[in-house]
Design an enzyme around this catalytic site. Structure first.
Site: not given
Length: 928
Positions: A491, A495-497, A504, A555, A767, A788
């Site tokens: 995605d 960052r912390d992802e 997506d 999703w 995003e 994103h």
């Protein structure tokens, strides 16, 4: 005509036979030269290593300067030797147009053995091509019993910081070498070396899968790296996704606490004998100076390096004996998707100090990868490189949107060694800017190079037009894909992802298949979708699943949407065969959650990140009922399941689901639509999904399209859609006669729009529509990625409608293409091209005064229906000839301002001159 007798002893024979032979050879050569077979691929790869398929698929391109070329037959020969000897299988001459996904049908294939193949074809002119160049593939280790290696790990007790361990072994070659292939995987990540040289060019291997169910191994040809006498092999291991910090909850040890290596080197000698070198208890281990985490970055302490650790003469007497571990081998699978490799390099475009005094470098492009640093200094000098996507409104380094990801690499110098070169091993960052701390001496631009990392997919699609901002949008779409297609479709990369969010991926999948060759990329990931699908049929939010068992409409529909899109783009039924149980399980999950065919239960994300004004006093927020959305996707996934069932010959199941789909749509009408067609949610997304997924009776479609158009106008020609409505918005407008309105949305440059980020200087897709506001302040940093790709799904409309490149379902993979350009907006020229599985497909249109030029290229062994924008009274020519005189083209119909033509392969040059003359063609008035 006078017949001349040919007698055995005639002087005539002696004189004429050489001439006849020469003529025959020339004719034969010219025939072969005009029909060639190119780009041989096995399982969509060129000369791959380590396949575990019992029956690989073969594909090739036909090349010919002639028009209307179709294959009528082929012959494949598979051999055990590169010279074509020792035939393993011959197909014989097979009467078939198939040039993709042709199945090997020979004897059982041997593990770790190399095979060679070539092909020749016949065309519809009766010509035979010459044999192609020879291609190859090498088998992997498909069965657990093929592995004699054992899992090993460091033999010492790891400290709490868990530095990356080094593992090594020496071995001796006594005979002349023929070939050598090494098979490697790890719990964690690995970088392997032989005799001081890196093995392969792949990074972050073995990649990310649902490890406990599917762990990939890689194969490398290391013949050139070995020599007679003593050799050394080893690996550096990293935490990676396996046991490192991952997920927005910052989980540790998701798949296990260990860090381990499995390696098997298969050596073949020229005398025909074979030997293996395997990971086992004879290896040794030690610590390195590398500490690595994906989110937080990497520290490399050059003082702790062990120079020569992978060379045969290295003294490892102080190293620990490795620990042999017991882990299953049944979850091992070969790697078919393209590995992560290095790509573009960027050099500083600006070196400056921020208002707060930080030393910053701007590379000019938001990318994913790392920075290679060169420096001279003293032992212990510490260089810190921090990463950011943007600067704040004052020009300062901005990292709030990274949340808890430190995204910092630290390089500690050894000193006294002249120039030292540093780069990370087991991390990656999303960035455009870096902050430098502790650099010894003046900042030299040549000392910093940003390196892009992404899966090594081929670049297949191009889009260019006369509008520079649209070209920048296309650039941003492509770079959003590059940055987020890093082994899994993430995605966001910064960052912390950095997770494989399913929503997506599905909204962008068709755009992705235009930009790059994503067949293997998605096929690999879809197998993890199926592996992590719950027994109920529910599909988790992210794949590989590390976040739990949540499930949302739009999703989870990834399980039906991407398989179908991959099939359409590449014409490969195998993806439908493989994913059909998963597709069916998802539809059955929705059926089980429904009452009276209405799915109005559960928690859903809805139209994620739809338009919401900051101070919404008048209800301008475009809120769409989540259950209305769920019902639309329920119908859509059911339709895709029906499509797949028909392709696979499951006619009874197709009929069953056709009845279910009718009931789903009836339930939608009862619950969400008034008798005159108004929907309970009046948003753009509501009408877009209802029209795109055919939820409305035909009699109400026109008024629904009018309501959608009116809504767009009411927002002053701005979109208000989120993740689920955006991909289809312009498509629906075009399908319902509002292409001019779709163009107006595309060309809008104020918030919310596609060009607003472009105007604000974006180099990737954001995003949020307003990730950076007009005053350069930011949206909520808790969720504000500047790389994103979801909203980049507009690319699909640009390719399929603006340029007009599409495929029919009766000829997936562009075997039957549709070239249907829609000139409009302020565009004077558009060129779209796509390397399909058959060859290059091109649509290039130009408006010049009152004339329109359309140049198209159609690959051999395919056909196309070409739509010529030809108003009534227009004069249409091809290569300067009136269309009616071009015998190679047939007119299929006229309608809606277009002339429909049936066209074969080749390059065609159409021209349309507007006027009041009679049309230069005749055709039935059927249109399409």
């Amino acid at each position: 005509m006078r017949l001349i007798p040919i007698l055995p002893n005639s002087n005539y024979v002696m004189k004429k036979i050489p001439l006849l032979l020469i003529v025959f050879c020339i004719v034969s050569f010219l025939s072969h030269a005009q029909l060639q077979v190119q780009r041989l691929q096995t399982e969509h790869l060129t000369n791959p290593l380590g396949l575990d398929s019992k029956a690989p698929h073969f594909s090739w391109w036909l090349e010919s300067p002639d028009r209307n070329v179709l294959q009528t037959a082929y012959e494949i020969k598979v051999s055990a030797r590169s010279d074509g000897k020792e035939t393993v299988w011959s197909s014989g001459k097979v009467s078939s147009p198939a040039s993709i996904e042709v199945l090997y049908a020979g004897p059982a294939l041997q593990a770790a053995k190399k095979y060679y193949w070539r092909v020749r074809v016949w065309d519809n002119r009766g010509r035979a091509s010459a044999w192609s160049e020879t291609a190859s593939w090498e088998m992997g280790l498909p069965a657990a019993t093929d592995w004699t290696a054992r899992w090993i790990g460091p033999g010492f007790t790891e400290d709490i910081s868990r530095p990356s361990p080094l593992l090594r072994k020496t071995f001796t070659l006594h005979k002349p070498l023929s070939s050598a292939t090494v098979f490697i995987t790890a719990h964690g990540l690995y970088e392997a070396q032989i005799n001081g040289h890196r093995i392969g060019d792949a990074y972050l291997t073995p990649g990310w899968t649902s490890y406990n169910k599917r762990l990939q191994y890689q194969a490398y040809d290391v013949t050139a790296q070995l020599h007679n006498g003593e050799n050394a092999i080893g690996a550096l291991l990293g935490n990676g996704w396996y046991r490192g910090t991952i997920g927005y909850d910052l989980q540790h040890n998701v798949y296990g606490r260990d860090i381990s290596l499995l390696l098997q080197l298969v050596i073949r000698y020229k005398d025909g004998s074979m030997e293996t070198v395997v990971s086992d208890g004879s290896w040794k281990s030690s610590t390195s100076g590398v500490h690595s985490e994906i989110y937080n970055g990497e520290q490399v302490d050059a003082r702790k390096e062990k120079p020569g650790w992978s060379l045969p003469g290295y003294d490892d007497s102080g190293w620990s004996a490795d620990s042999v571990r017991t882990f299953p081998l049944e979850n091992l699978v070969a790697t078919y998707n393209e590995s992560i490799t290095k790509h573009e390099e960027f050099h500083p475009v600006r070196i400056f100090k921020s208002p707060s005094g930080d030393q910053l470098i701007d590379f000019g492009q938001n990318l994913v990868g790392w920075v290679m640093v060169k420096a001279k200094g003293h032992a212990g000098d510490r260089i810190m490189v921090s990463h950011a996507e943007v600067l704040d409104k004052n020009g300062n380094f901005y990292t709030d949107n990274l949340r808890r990801a430190r995204a910092t690499d630290t390089f500690i110098l050894k000193g006294g060694q002249g120039e030292e070169v540093f780069e990370p091993h087991f991390t990656f960052h999303g960035f455009r800017f870096i902050k430098i701390e502790g650099y010894p001496g003046e900042i030299d631009p040549s000392a910093f190079t940003a390196v892009a990392l992404y899966s090594n997919m081929s670049k297949t699609g191009e889009f260019h037009c006369s509008n520079p901002m649209i070209n920048q949008l296309q650039h941003n779409i492509q770079w959003g894909q590059r940055g987020n297609f890093l082994d899994v479709p993430t995605d966001c990369p910064q960052r912390d992802e950095r997770l494989g969010w399913t929503g997506d991926a599905q909204v962008f999948s068709r755009t992705a298949a235009y930009n790059m060759g994503v067949e293997n990329f998605f096929t690999k990931w879809l197998k993890d979708v199926a592996a992590d699908q719950l027994p109920t049929g529910a599909v988790p939010f992210v794949i590989p699943n590390i976040t739990g068992n949540g499930c949302s409409t739009g999703w989870a529909d990834v399980s039906t949407i991407i398989p179908w899109n991959v099939y359409l783009a590449y014409g490969d039924k195998q993806v439908l065969e493989d994913q059909y149980p998963s597709m069916k399980a998802w539809v059955e999950y929705m059926r089980g959650q429904s009452r009276n065919d209405l799915w109005n239960t559960g928690s859903h994300f809805g139209d994620w990140l739809f338009y919401r004004p900051f101070d919404d006093n008048d209800g301008s927020s475009a809120v769409t009922d989540k259950y209305l959305i769920a019902q639309c996707f329920y119908a859509h996934s059911t339709q895709l399941l029906i499509n797949a069932a028909k392709v696979l010959g499951k006619e009874e199941e197709a009929k069953e689901y056709e009845q279910l789909e009718k009931r789903i749509k009836s339930a939608f009408a009862r619950e969400y639509m008034t008798p005159n067609g108004r929907l309970v949610s009046g948003t753009q997304t509501a009408y877009v999904l209802a029209l795109q997924f055919d939820m409305l009776p035909d009699s109400l479609r026109k008024q629904a399209a009018q309501r959608l158009a009116d809504n767009v106008k009411s927002y002053n020609y701005h979109l208000t859609t989120g993740f689920l409505g955006t991909p289809y918005l312009c498509h629906v407008l075009s399908q319902t006669g509002y292409t001019d309105l779709a163009y107006r949305l595309l060309l809008q440059d104020s918030y919310p729009s596609w060009l607003y980020p472009v105007k604000m200087g974006a180099t990737t897709i954001w995003e949020r529509w307003d990730g950076m506001r007009p005053d350069s302040s930011f949206e909520n940093p808790g969720m504000n990625s500047f790389n994103h790709y979801s909203y980049g799904a507009i690319g699909d409309w640009m390719y399929r409608v603006v340029a007009g490149l599409d495929t029919y379902e009766d000829g997936p993979g562009y075997a039957h293409s549709r070239i249907y350009p829609h000139p409009g907006g302020n565009l004077k020229e558009v060129e779209g091209s796509l390397e399909t599985v058959y060859g290059k497909l091109v649509s290039h249109w130009t408006i010049n005064g009152d004339s329109l030029l359309l140049d198209v290229t159609i690959p051999a062994n395919t056909i196309s229906t070409v739509y010529i924008p030809a108003p009534e009274g227009g004069l249409v020519t091809e290569s300067g000839q009136l269309l009616g005189k071009v015998k190679e083209i047939s007119v299929a119909g006229v309608g809606r301002g277009y002339l429909m033509l049936n066209v074969g392969s080749g390059t065609w040059h159409f021209a349309v001159k507007n006027g009041t003359d009679k049309p230069s063609y005749t055709a039935p008035q059927n249109g399409e």
